[in-house]
Enzyme design. Sequence first.
Site, PDB file in Angstrom:
ATOM      1  N   LYS A  69       0.840  -1.217   0.000  1.00  0.00           N
ATOM      2  CA  LYS A  69       0.000   0.000   0.000  1.00  0.00           C
ATOM      3  C   LYS A  69       0.870   1.261   0.000  1.00  0.00           C
ATOM      4  O   LYS A  69       0.634   2.189  -0.776  1.00  0.00           O
ATOM      5  CB  LYS A  69      -0.933   0.016   1.227  1.00  0.00           C
ATOM      6  CG  LYS A  69      -1.868  -1.182   1.297  1.00  0.00           C
ATOM      7  CD  LYS A  69      -2.779  -1.128   2.509  1.00  0.00           C
ATOM      8  CE  LYS A  69      -2.066  -1.252   3.839  1.00  0.00           C
ATOM      9  NZ  LYS A  69      -1.398  -2.553   4.076  1.00  0.00           N
ATOM     10  N   ARG A 123      -9.730   0.466   8.877  1.00  0.00           N
ATOM     11  CA  ARG A 123      -9.346  -0.924   9.105  1.00  0.00           C
ATOM     12  C   ARG A 123     -10.416  -1.696   9.865  1.00  0.00           C
ATOM     13  O   ARG A 123     -10.244  -2.880  10.112  1.00  0.00           O
ATOM     14  CB  ARG A 123      -8.080  -0.935   9.956  1.00  0.00           C
ATOM     15  CG  ARG A 123      -6.808  -1.226   9.179  1.00  0.00           C
ATOM     16  CD  ARG A 123      -5.676  -1.038  10.156  1.00  0.00           C
ATOM     17  NE  ARG A 123      -4.561  -1.840   9.870  1.00  0.00           N
ATOM     18  CZ  ARG A 123      -3.445  -1.381   9.301  1.00  0.00           C
ATOM     19  NH1 ARG A 123      -3.375  -0.132   8.902  1.00  0.00           N
ATOM     20  NH2 ARG A 123      -2.424  -2.168   9.123  1.00  0.00           N
ATOM     21  N   ARG A 169      11.619  -6.197   4.096  1.00  0.00           N
ATOM     22  CA  ARG A 169      11.470  -4.727   4.048  1.00  0.00           C
ATOM     23  C   ARG A 169      12.540  -4.045   4.893  1.00  0.00           C
ATOM     24  O   ARG A 169      12.836  -4.450   6.006  1.00  0.00           O
ATOM     25  CB  ARG A 169      10.087  -4.331   4.549  1.00  0.00           C
ATOM     26  CG  ARG A 169       9.949  -2.811   4.690  1.00  0.00           C
ATOM     27  CD  ARG A 169       8.543  -2.350   4.809  1.00  0.00           C
ATOM     28  NE  ARG A 169       7.829  -2.940   5.903  1.00  0.00           N
ATOM     29  CZ  ARG A 169       6.512  -2.801   6.094  1.00  0.00           C
ATOM     30  NH1 ARG A 169       5.812  -2.070   5.243  1.00  0.00           N
ATOM     31  NH2 ARG A 169       5.905  -3.368   7.108  1.00  0.00           N
ATOM     32  N   ARG A 215      11.525  -2.687  10.554  1.00  0.00           N
ATOM     33  CA  ARG A 215      10.456  -2.291  11.475  1.00  0.00           C
ATOM     34  C   ARG A 215      10.277  -3.353  12.551  1.00  0.00           C
ATOM     35  O   ARG A 215      10.267  -4.536  12.227  1.00  0.00           O
ATOM     36  CB  ARG A 215       9.149  -2.126  10.690  1.00  0.00           C
ATOM     37  CG  ARG A 215       8.649  -0.686  10.665  1.00  0.00           C
ATOM     38  CD  ARG A 215       7.538  -0.488   9.699  1.00  0.00           C
ATOM     39  NE  ARG A 215       6.303  -1.186  10.029  1.00  0.00           N
ATOM     40  CZ  ARG A 215       5.166  -1.056   9.353  1.00  0.00           C
ATOM     41  NH1 ARG A 215       5.127  -0.239   8.310  1.00  0.00           N
ATOM     42  NH2 ARG A 215       4.082  -1.713   9.684  1.00  0.00           N
ATOM     43  N   ARG A 240      -0.350 -10.002  12.519  1.00  0.00           N
ATOM     44  CA  ARG A 240      -0.931  -8.904  11.722  1.00  0.00           C
ATOM     45  C   ARG A 240      -1.809  -9.460  10.592  1.00  0.00           C
ATOM     46  O   ARG A 240      -2.865  -8.912  10.288  1.00  0.00           O
ATOM     47  CB  ARG A 240       0.183  -8.025  11.145  1.00  0.00           C
ATOM     48  CG  ARG A 240       0.784  -7.095  12.199  1.00  0.00           C
ATOM     49  CD  ARG A 240       2.125  -6.560  11.787  1.00  0.00           C
ATOM     50  NE  ARG A 240       2.092  -5.732  10.619  1.00  0.00           N
ATOM     51  CZ  ARG A 240       3.158  -5.469   9.852  1.00  0.00           C
ATOM     52  NH1 ARG A 240       4.324  -5.983  10.154  1.00  0.00           N
ATOM     53  NH2 ARG A 240       3.047  -4.693   8.818  1.00  0.00           N
TER      54      ARG A 240
HETATM   55  P1  AP5 Z   1       4.886  -1.640   1.709  1.00  0.00           P
HETATM   56  O1  AP5 Z   1       4.537  -0.730   0.587  1.00  0.00           O
HETATM   57  O2  AP5 Z   1       5.668  -1.091   2.852  1.00  0.00           O
HETATM   58  O3  AP5 Z   1       3.560  -2.418   2.200  1.00  0.00           O
HETATM   59  P2  AP5 Z   1       2.303  -1.911   3.052  1.00  0.00           P
HETATM   60  O4  AP5 Z   1       1.084  -2.571   2.494  1.00  0.00           O
HETATM   61  O5  AP5 Z   1       2.291  -0.428   3.144  1.00  0.00           O
HETATM   62  O6  AP5 Z   1       2.684  -2.615   4.409  1.00  0.00           O
HETATM   63  P3  AP5 Z   1       2.587  -2.122   5.920  1.00  0.00           P
HETATM   64  O7  AP5 Z   1       3.290  -3.201   6.722  1.00  0.00           O
HETATM   65  O8  AP5 Z   1       3.062  -0.731   6.109  1.00  0.00           O
HETATM   66  O9  AP5 Z   1       1.083  -2.235   6.153  1.00  0.00           O
HETATM   67  P4  AP5 Z   1       0.399  -2.387   7.463  1.00  0.00           P
HETATM   68  O10 AP5 Z   1      -1.000  -2.185   7.047  1.00  0.00           O
HETATM   69  O11 AP5 Z   1       0.659  -3.624   8.239  1.00  0.00           O
HETATM   70  O12 AP5 Z   1       1.115  -1.331   8.397  1.00  0.00           O
HETATM   71  P5  AP5 Z   1       0.742   0.137   8.837  1.00  0.00           P
HETATM   72  O13 AP5 Z   1       1.980   0.914   8.827  1.00  0.00           O
HETATM   73  O14 AP5 Z   1      -0.453   0.651   8.110  1.00  0.00           O
HETATM   74  O15 AP5 Z   1       5.677  -2.900   1.074  1.00  0.00           O
HETATM   75  C1  AP5 Z   1       6.166  -3.959   1.875  1.00  0.00           C
HETATM   76  C2  AP5 Z   1       7.514  -4.429   1.297  1.00  0.00           C
HETATM   77  O16 AP5 Z   1       7.331  -4.971  -0.010  1.00  0.00           O
HETATM   78  C3  AP5 Z   1       8.569  -3.304   1.131  1.00  0.00           C
HETATM   79  O17 AP5 Z   1       9.842  -3.843   1.407  1.00  0.00           O
HETATM   80  C4  AP5 Z   1       8.468  -2.908  -0.358  1.00  0.00           C
HETATM   81  O18 AP5 Z   1       9.697  -2.423  -0.843  1.00  0.00           O
HETATM   82  C5  AP5 Z   1       8.074  -4.239  -1.000  1.00  0.00           C
HETATM   83  N1  AP5 Z   1       7.161  -4.064  -2.143  1.00  0.00           N
HETATM   84  C6  AP5 Z   1       6.056  -3.264  -2.175  1.00  0.00           C
HETATM   85  N2  AP5 Z   1       5.435  -3.355  -3.363  1.00  0.00           N
HETATM   86  C7  AP5 Z   1       6.176  -4.241  -4.105  1.00  0.00           C
HETATM   87  C8  AP5 Z   1       6.037  -4.762  -5.429  1.00  0.00           C
HETATM   88  N3  AP5 Z   1       5.021  -4.380  -6.229  1.00  0.00           N
HETATM   89  N4  AP5 Z   1       6.963  -5.655  -5.875  1.00  0.00           N
HETATM   90  C9  AP5 Z   1       7.972  -6.040  -5.072  1.00  0.00           C
HETATM   91  N5  AP5 Z   1       8.168  -5.595  -3.817  1.00  0.00           N
HETATM   92  C10 AP5 Z   1       7.259  -4.700  -3.325  1.00  0.00           C
HETATM   93  O19 AP5 Z   1       0.257  -0.130  10.352  1.00  0.00           O
HETATM   94  C11 AP5 Z   1       1.170  -0.542  11.344  1.00  0.00           C
HETATM   95  C12 AP5 Z   1       0.405  -0.724  12.650  1.00  0.00           C
HETATM   96  O20 AP5 Z   1      -0.206   0.532  13.061  1.00  0.00           O
HETATM   97  C13 AP5 Z   1      -0.768  -1.714  12.598  1.00  0.00           C
HETATM   98  O21 AP5 Z   1      -0.343  -3.046  12.812  1.00  0.00           O
HETATM   99  C14 AP5 Z   1      -1.665  -1.190  13.731  1.00  0.00           C
HETATM  100  O22 AP5 Z   1      -1.161  -1.562  14.988  1.00  0.00           O
HETATM  101  C15 AP5 Z   1      -1.505   0.330  13.602  1.00  0.00           C
HETATM  102  N6  AP5 Z   1      -2.515   0.945  12.712  1.00  0.00           N
HETATM  103  C16 AP5 Z   1      -2.279   1.637  11.553  1.00  0.00           C
HETATM  104  N7  AP5 Z   1      -3.434   2.074  11.025  1.00  0.00           N
HETATM  105  C17 AP5 Z   1      -4.426   1.653  11.847  1.00  0.00           C
HETATM  106  C18 AP5 Z   1      -5.838   1.771  11.806  1.00  0.00           C
HETATM  107  N8  AP5 Z   1      -6.482   2.418  10.813  1.00  0.00           N
HETATM  108  N9  AP5 Z   1      -6.551   1.196  12.811  1.00  0.00           N
HETATM  109  C19 AP5 Z   1      -5.947   0.553  13.841  1.00  0.00           C
HETATM  110  N10 AP5 Z   1      -4.599   0.394  13.930  1.00  0.00           N
HETATM  111  C20 AP5 Z   1      -3.840   0.939  12.931  1.00  0.00           C
END
Ligand code: AP5
Length: 214
Positions: free
Chosen positions: A14, A89, A128, A161, A172
């Site tokens: 994302k 979410r 990552r 991370r 997760r």
């Molecule tokens: P990346 O783009 O970083 O993936 P992402 O989907 O953004 O993954 P996140 O881990 O950030 O998502 P998440 O939803 O778990 O975490 P968030 O920060 O929102 O890509 C991942 C890897 O793959 C990278 O190394 C990248 O280089 C590689 N890659 C990407 N695209 C690629 C492609 N096309 N081809 C090859 N490689 C690729 O949330 C973290 C925590 O915060 C949650 O667990 C929760 O505790 C809290 N939180 C956040 N938002 C909320 C909410 N709305 N409600 C409640 N808790 C929340």
Amino acid sequence: MKAIILLGAPGAGKGTLAEGVRKETDYQHVSTGDMLRVAVKAGTPTGLEAKSYMEKGELVPDDVILRIVGERLAEGRPEDKLMFDGFPRTLEQARQLDAVLEKAGAKVDQVFLLDVPTETIVSRLSGRRICKGCGAVYHVTNIPPKAEGVCDKCGGPLYQRPDDSEATVLNRLEVYQRQTASLIDFYEQKGILIHVNAGTTPQDATKEMLSKLA
Ligand code: AP5
């Protein structure tokens, strides 16, 4: 105001896709994960409240999330185009977002669901690496920096991370299935869900999303 959502499992890409689309459009990238990590680093009351949930891979309570998103929306201008990443979410967050946007005379325009096989997701998260200086995101094999452990953009050190450890990643993914996946039906029923094949390269996924953006 325009609002679109990137929906997908942890590690689906994302954040990477949002950056690709942001560079090509005037959408602003609004990531609740990034907002929370800033708050944790700064040691604000929100950060202190969120930290233990994030470390375990659990969702931060809705009231905390709705407060920070509400503050972000209150800063917005009518001409803004917002691209939410990692929000909503839960169904409660989705309903509250609809209510806040309605008050501003806006609505969720499109929801992009990132389709990626689970095995790809696990390998994306375990590989990552993030820059401590500027936050740029790499992957040890898919999107490697030119010099190992060093950011191409600012020369900062790369780190993993804390919630990308294997046990937390598995939790997760379970939390996503339990609490977030029901949003797929929620938005499908509204007729605004659009699939993007995010199992390809970041460039191809970005191109596909741009071609489907209204
Ligand atoms: P990346 O783009 O970083 O993936 P992402 O989907 O953004 O993954 P996140 O881990 O950030 O998502 P998440 O939803 O778990 O975490 P968030 O920060 O929102 O890509 C991942 C890897 O793959 C990278 O190394 C990248 O280089 C590689 N890659 C990407 N695209 C690629 C492609 N096309 N081809 C090859 N490689 C690729 O949330 C973290 C925590 O915060 C949650 O667990 C929760 O505790 C809290 N939180 C956040 N938002 C909320 C909410 N709305 N409600 C409640 N808790 C929340």
